[in-house]
Structure formats: C-alpha cells, structure tokens
Design an enzyme around this catalytic site. Structure first.
Site, PDB file in Angstrom:
ATOM      1  N   ALA A  97       0.778  -1.684   0.224  1.00  0.00           N
ATOM      2  CA  ALA A  97       0.043  -0.235   0.287  1.00  0.00           C
ATOM      3  C   ALA A  97       1.295   1.375  -0.154  1.00  0.00           C
ATOM      4  O   ALA A  97      -0.195   2.648  -0.388  1.00  0.00           O
ATOM      5  CB  ALA A  97      -1.193  -0.398   1.221  1.00  0.00           C
ATOM      6  N   GLU A 156       4.027   1.820  -1.181  1.00  0.00           N
ATOM      7  CA  GLU A 156       3.798   2.421  -2.523  1.00  0.00           C
ATOM      8  C   GLU A 156       2.355   2.580  -3.752  1.00  0.00           C
ATOM      9  O   GLU A 156       2.455   3.258  -5.130  1.00  0.00           O
ATOM     10  CB  GLU A 156       4.409   0.941  -3.466  1.00  0.00           C
ATOM     11  CG  GLU A 156       5.976   0.851  -3.414  1.00  0.00           C
ATOM     12  CD  GLU A 156       5.758   0.348  -1.562  1.00  0.00           C
ATOM     13  OE1 GLU A 156       5.023  -0.674  -1.207  1.00  0.00           O
ATOM     14  OE2 GLU A 156       6.549   0.390  -1.229  1.00  0.00           O
ATOM     15  N   ALA A 199      -4.604  -4.196   1.100  1.00  0.00           N
ATOM     16  CA  ALA A 199      -5.356  -4.158   2.334  1.00  0.00           C
ATOM     17  C   ALA A 199      -4.305  -4.590   3.276  1.00  0.00           C
ATOM     18  O   ALA A 199      -3.627  -4.421   2.847  1.00  0.00           O
ATOM     19  CB  ALA A 199      -5.438  -5.807   2.158  1.00  0.00           C
ATOM     20  N   ILE A 215      -3.519  -5.070   6.801  1.00  0.00           N
ATOM     21  CA  ILE A 215      -3.430  -5.844   8.051  1.00  0.00           C
ATOM     22  C   ILE A 215      -2.838  -5.535   9.408  1.00  0.00           C
ATOM     23  O   ILE A 215      -1.914  -6.107   9.072  1.00  0.00           O
ATOM     24  CB  ILE A 215      -4.008  -6.930   8.204  1.00  0.00           C
ATOM     25  CG1 ILE A 215      -5.321  -6.758   6.739  1.00  0.00           C
ATOM     26  CG2 ILE A 215      -5.022  -7.726   9.375  1.00  0.00           C
ATOM     27  CD1 ILE A 215      -5.061  -8.992   6.255  1.00  0.00           C
ATOM     28  N   THR A 265       3.158  -4.367  15.541  1.00  0.00           N
ATOM     29  CA  THR A 265       3.750  -2.888  15.799  1.00  0.00           C
ATOM     30  C   THR A 265       3.277  -2.154  14.976  1.00  0.00           C
ATOM     31  O   THR A 265       2.157  -1.859  14.653  1.00  0.00           O
ATOM     32  CB  THR A 265       5.520  -3.645  15.095  1.00  0.00           C
ATOM     33  OG1 THR A 265       5.117  -2.950  13.879  1.00  0.00           O
ATOM     34  CG2 THR A 265       6.092  -4.612  15.348  1.00  0.00           C
ATOM     35  N   HIS A 272       4.079  -0.301  12.440  1.00  0.00           N
ATOM     36  CA  HIS A 272       3.867  -0.305  11.439  1.00  0.00           C
ATOM     37  C   HIS A 272       2.528  -0.341  10.592  1.00  0.00           C
ATOM     38  O   HIS A 272       2.433   1.034   9.710  1.00  0.00           O
ATOM     39  CB  HIS A 272       4.431  -1.567  10.714  1.00  0.00           C
ATOM     40  CG  HIS A 272       5.437  -1.326   9.706  1.00  0.00           C
ATOM     41  ND1 HIS A 272       4.793  -1.957   7.793  1.00  0.00           N
ATOM     42  CD2 HIS A 272       6.255  -0.562   8.916  1.00  0.00           C
ATOM     43  CE1 HIS A 272       5.537  -1.335   7.045  1.00  0.00           C
ATOM     44  NE2 HIS A 272       6.363  -0.726   7.429  1.00  0.00           N
TER      45      HIS A 272
HETATM   46  N1  LIG Z   1       2.032  -4.950   6.202  1.00  0.00           N
HETATM   47  C1  LIG Z   1       1.488  -4.716   4.604  1.00  0.00           C
HETATM   48  C2  LIG Z   1       2.173  -3.786   3.721  1.00  0.00           C
HETATM   49  N2  LIG Z   1       3.454  -3.466   4.172  1.00  0.00           N
HETATM   50  C3  LIG Z   1       4.778  -2.841   3.178  1.00  0.00           C
HETATM   51  C4  LIG Z   1       4.320  -1.593   2.937  1.00  0.00           C
HETATM   52  O1  LIG Z   1       3.299  -1.700   2.322  1.00  0.00           O
HETATM   53  C5  LIG Z   1       5.430  -1.512   2.109  1.00  0.00           C
HETATM   54  O2  LIG Z   1       5.405  -2.486   0.787  1.00  0.00           O
HETATM   55  C6  LIG Z   1       7.016  -1.391   2.648  1.00  0.00           C
HETATM   56  O3  LIG Z   1       7.059  -0.714   3.344  1.00  0.00           O
HETATM   57  C7  LIG Z   1       7.855  -1.248   1.347  1.00  0.00           C
HETATM   58  O4  LIG Z   1       8.076   0.215   0.805  1.00  0.00           O
HETATM   59  N3  LIG Z   1       1.785  -3.214   2.871  1.00  0.00           N
HETATM   60  C8  LIG Z   1      -0.003  -3.896   2.891  1.00  0.00           C
HETATM   61  O5  LIG Z   1      -0.324  -3.646   1.970  1.00  0.00           O
HETATM   62  N4  LIG Z   1      -0.832  -4.206   3.505  1.00  0.00           N
HETATM   63  C9  LIG Z   1       0.008  -4.745   5.163  1.00  0.00           C
HETATM   64  O6  LIG Z   1      -0.545  -5.227   5.291  1.00  0.00           O
HETATM   65  C1  LIG Z   2       0.950  -3.230   8.521  1.00  0.00           C
HETATM   66  C2  LIG Z   2       1.766  -3.666   8.487  1.00  0.00           C
HETATM   67  O1  LIG Z   2       2.543  -2.996   7.854  1.00  0.00           O
HETATM   68  C3  LIG Z   2       1.904  -5.105   9.854  1.00  0.00           C
HETATM   69  O2  LIG Z   2       1.255  -6.107   8.715  1.00  0.00           O
HETATM   70  C4  LIG Z   2       3.600  -5.220   9.707  1.00  0.00           C
HETATM   71  O3  LIG Z   2       3.287  -6.798  11.068  1.00  0.00           O
HETATM   72  P1  LIG Z   2       4.069  -6.381  12.275  1.00  0.00           P
HETATM   73  O4  LIG Z   2       3.508  -5.040  12.390  1.00  0.00           O
HETATM   74  O5  LIG Z   2       4.175  -7.297  12.905  1.00  0.00           O
HETATM   75  O6  LIG Z   2       5.337  -6.110  11.793  1.00  0.00           O
END
Ligand SMILES: Nc1c(NC[C@H](O)[C@H](O)[C@H](O)CO)[nH]c(=O)[nH]c1=O
Ligand SMILES: CC(=O)[C@@H](O)COP(=O)(O)O
Length: 155
Positions: free
Chosen positions: A56, A58, A80, A82, A86, A88
C-alpha cells in the site's frame, strides 16, 4: 439554485487501477469487484488498466505516475493493510491515506480510496466480498459518480 448529481454510467471513461500485492488473497478480490462493477456500469474492459505494486505504501507514487500519462479519467487505489504486532500499521495507513488524497488534489483527478485498514484478516475478507460487501466494487461506483459530477461542474 443548481444541484449537481452524478449519474453512474461510464462507457466513455478510461480508468486506472493501482492494487497492492501485499495480502493478495484480499486485494485480488477487491480488484475483481472493481473490474466487474466498472464493466457492469458500462466501462469497456479495454479501457481499464491495472498496475500492481508491492504494498500500500507504494500506491500513491504509482497513482501519480498513472495520472501523469494523461490516459485516465480517474483512478482506483486498492490495498489491504492489516494490523500486525508493531506500529508499522499506523505508518503505512497514514502514508497511503495522505498520499492518495494529496495526489488526487494536486492533479485534480478523482482517486478512489479502496484501501482496507483492518485489525484482522477476517475484517478484511468480509469487506472484499465475503460478508460486508466489496470495497473495490464500491469504489468503482463512486468513481463513475464523481467523474459525472466533475463533468457537470466543468460544463
Ligand atoms: N503490512 C502491510 C504492508 N506493508 C508493506 C508496505 O506497504 C510497503 O510495501 C513496504 O513498507 C515497503 O515500502 N503493505 C500492505 O499493503 N499491507 C500490509 O498489511
Ligand atoms: C501493516 C503492517 O505493516 C503489518 O502487517 C506488519 O506486521 P508487524 O507490525 O507485525 O511487523
């Protein structure tokens, strides 16, 4: 007083879709819903282009790049996010939300926000066609209505 209400029909519109591959078991359903809804409302399949990105975060840059081609009347952003263990989740959601809105306003182009931001996989699946509708399909209808309102205002 003039009231503008957008009609939902799109046989002359060209639509770009940017979809994240992260959680593809969900985003593939969002994409299918968006494509089906666009075509049900008159958009020709040949006028729908799809760009896949890793996650997401990007999406905004690729939406911007799609709009810069000047080939599309509007864009649908699908993803999506989720929640994990953390913070993040919060930063990804904030980044994609601000990014999509910023690009839409900066380019004067409708960009529909079809990014699920959920606490559980089940919540995401429910909103991708399993129980609580399909956010991708919803975005398709919203895009066509928004494009028609924009066209009316510009007339
Ligand atoms: N955890 C999720 C991510 N994480 C990845 C980031 O979106 C991105 O691609 C990465 O940080 C590299 O820049 N992305 C989602 O679409 N959904 C998630 O649950
Ligand atoms: C939305 C996210 O980046 C998440 O799914 C990453 O999982 P975590 O917080 O356990 O590293």
């Amino acid at each position: 007083m003039t009231t503008f209400n957008g009609k939902i029909g799109g046989n002359e519109f060209k639509v770009g879709i940017v979809v994240a591959r992260f959680n593809a078991f969900v985003t593939q359903q969002l994409l299918a819903g968006a494509q089906a809804s666009l075509e049900q409302h008159g958009v020709n399949a040949k006028d729908i282009d799809v760009a896949w990105v890793p996650g997401a975060f990007e999406i905004p840059l690729t939406v911007q790049k799609m709009i810069a081609t000047k080939r599309y009347d509007g864009v649908i952003a699908l993803g999506a996010v989720i929640r994990g263990a953390t913070a993040h989740f919060d930063y990804v959601c904030s980044g994609v939300t601000t990014g999509v809105m910023t690009v839409s306003l900066a380019t004067d182009t409708p960009v529909m926000f079809g990014i699920l931001t959920t606490d559980t996989i089940e919540q995401a699946m429910d909103r991708a066609g399993f129980k609580s509708g399909n956010k991708g399909a919803d975005c398709a209808v919203s895009l066509l209505e928004t494009l028609d309102v924009q066209r009316s205002l510009e007339a």
